[in-house]
Design a protein around this motif. Sequence first.
Motif, PDB file in Angstrom:
ATOM      1  N   PRO A 150       0.810  -1.220   0.000  1.00  0.00           N
ATOM      2  CA  PRO A 150       0.000   0.000   0.000  1.00  0.00           C
ATOM      3  C   PRO A 150       0.844   1.270   0.000  1.00  0.00           C
ATOM      4  N   ARG A 151       0.251   2.333  -0.495  1.00  0.00           N
ATOM      5  CA  ARG A 151       0.876   3.651  -0.421  1.00  0.00           C
ATOM      6  C   ARG A 151       1.037   4.032   1.035  1.00  0.00           C
ATOM      7  N   SER A 152       2.202   4.541   1.388  1.00  0.00           N
ATOM      8  CA  SER A 152       2.476   4.889   2.779  1.00  0.00           C
ATOM      9  C   SER A 152       2.076   6.338   3.056  1.00  0.00           C
ATOM     10  N   SER A 153       2.321   6.769   4.272  1.00  0.00           N
ATOM     11  CA  SER A 153       2.037   8.161   4.642  1.00  0.00           C
ATOM     12  C   SER A 153       3.291   9.024   4.556  1.00  0.00           C
ATOM     13  N   ILE A 154       4.281   8.572   3.802  1.00  0.00           N
ATOM     14  CA  ILE A 154       5.497   9.349   3.564  1.00  0.00           C
ATOM     15  C   ILE A 154       5.484   9.880   2.135  1.00  0.00           C
ATOM     16  N   ASP A 155       5.814  11.148   1.978  1.00  0.00           N
ATOM     17  CA  ASP A 155       5.956  11.774   0.660  1.00  0.00           C
ATOM     18  C   ASP A 155       7.417  12.187   0.484  1.00  0.00           C
ATOM     19  N   VAL A 156       8.091  11.630  -0.514  1.00  0.00           N
ATOM     20  CA  VAL A 156       9.456  12.046  -0.828  1.00  0.00           C
ATOM     21  C   VAL A 156       9.354  13.303  -1.683  1.00  0.00           C
ATOM     22  N   ILE A 157       9.686  14.442  -1.093  1.00  0.00           N
ATOM     23  CA  ILE A 157       9.468  15.714  -1.775  1.00  0.00           C
ATOM     24  C   ILE A 157      10.640  16.129  -2.655  1.00  0.00           C
ATOM     25  N   GLN A 158      11.823  15.533  -2.435  1.00  0.00           N
ATOM     26  CA  GLN A 158      12.970  15.825  -3.284  1.00  0.00           C
ATOM     27  C   GLN A 158      14.017  14.742  -3.102  1.00  0.00           C
ATOM     28  N   ALA A 159      14.599  14.328  -4.231  1.00  0.00           N
ATOM     29  CA  ALA A 159      15.663  13.326  -4.210  1.00  0.00           C
ATOM     30  C   ALA A 159      16.855  13.845  -4.993  1.00  0.00           C
ATOM     31  N   TYR A 160      18.051  13.358  -4.631  1.00  0.00           N
ATOM     32  CA  TYR A 160      19.284  13.806  -5.279  1.00  0.00           C
ATOM     33  C   TYR A 160      20.201  12.613  -5.521  1.00  0.00           C
ATOM     34  N   ASP A 161      20.894  12.639  -6.652  1.00  0.00           N
ATOM     35  CA  ASP A 161      21.940  11.665  -6.915  1.00  0.00           C
ATOM     36  C   ASP A 161      22.916  12.243  -7.928  1.00  0.00           C
ATOM     37  N   PHE A 162      24.155  11.775  -7.862  1.00  0.00           N
ATOM     38  CA  PHE A 162      25.213  12.273  -8.737  1.00  0.00           C
ATOM     39  C   PHE A 162      25.154  11.654 -10.134  1.00  0.00           C
ATOM     40  N   ASN A 163      24.595  10.449 -10.242  1.00  0.00           N
ATOM     41  CA  ASN A 163      24.574   9.693 -11.497  1.00  0.00           C
ATOM     42  C   ASN A 163      23.385  10.121 -12.352  1.00  0.00           C
ATOM     43  N   GLU A 164      23.665  10.746 -13.476  1.00  0.00           N
ATOM     44  CA  GLU A 164      22.590  11.266 -14.327  1.00  0.00           C
ATOM     45  C   GLU A 164      21.690  10.159 -14.863  1.00  0.00           C
TER      46      GLU A 164
END
Length: 328
Positions: free
Chosen positions: A38-52
């Motif tokens: 199920p969909r959780s109650s957490i929202d990932v509002i921004q993610a970052y990574d070095f690998n394009e």
Amino acid sequence: MKRTSKDQRYTAISFFAGCGGLDLGFLGGFDYRGEVVPRSSIDVIQAYDFNEKAVQTYRANISDDVAVLDLGSAQVKDMPVADILIGGFPCQEFSVCGPRKGLESERGKLYKAMVRYARAHKPKIVVGENVANLLYINGGWDFKVIKKEFSRAGYVCHEWAVNAADYGVPQHRQRVFVVFVRKDLPGAPTCPQPNFIGSWRSTEWAIGDLLSVTDESVPNQSQYFKAAVASGGHGQGDEITRRDGPSYAIRANAKSRIQFHYELPRRLTVRECARIQTFPDGFAFPFAATESIRQIGNAVPPLLANIVGGAIIDYLNAVKVGVSHGRA
């Protein structure tokens, strides 16, 4: 603790997101081998990574809220504020299969980006994932340094050493989740109880239905490295994967470290590796096999990440109840 749709929602920032295994798990909302997560109650509002290329995979499968960024030199003060910071900070320098330079290498110091964010924005929880050897390399000195830096930033450390197979992932994958709780919060999340000890899911359970699939009717199933025979790899690849037990750990080191199928005279396909890592079939990898295997091997199994994310939600919900009753 039983979670409901009325639970408070929590925001998360993701560092070292890669293709998104940890993030997908924390988000939920996917199917895996007939199991609805199920969909959780957490929202990932921004993610970052070095690998394009990893960012492109993330964007294609999870969200546009992801950016290419060198976290080693990034300015965290301009990043969004969130309740939770998550990140599978680079593990190669701590792995028994890697160079084992630990904190002496630039890559080994990248966890400091998470410390800087914690110091600047004070999330309630920081969750880091790494190889189990993180706790022991250099006699435990490296991990003591990491804990000390987070302590100075205002956090108490809790370590959860786990084997992914114990949580329903069809592979032996020894990992540690380091959970840092802000010092003003009471208690700590509880490490999830393993519910598959003695009943591990097998490689055949995960990929047996793909035996006759040779095209892209299942995404990435036609992609695999050509090789004639399997040679002994002592548990680190280049050998035949067990049919009736969990797979060896899927690794990011492409051609030379990809397991052979338990029945067919070939290496595992990109999709089979993704299945063993518990990615849903709808999660497609848009690159050639080398890059896709690298992304899959570097990822946190989404099913395991979802279980860890659930423990974090349970804790934050409990803290919320405690605050409302004047206990925190």
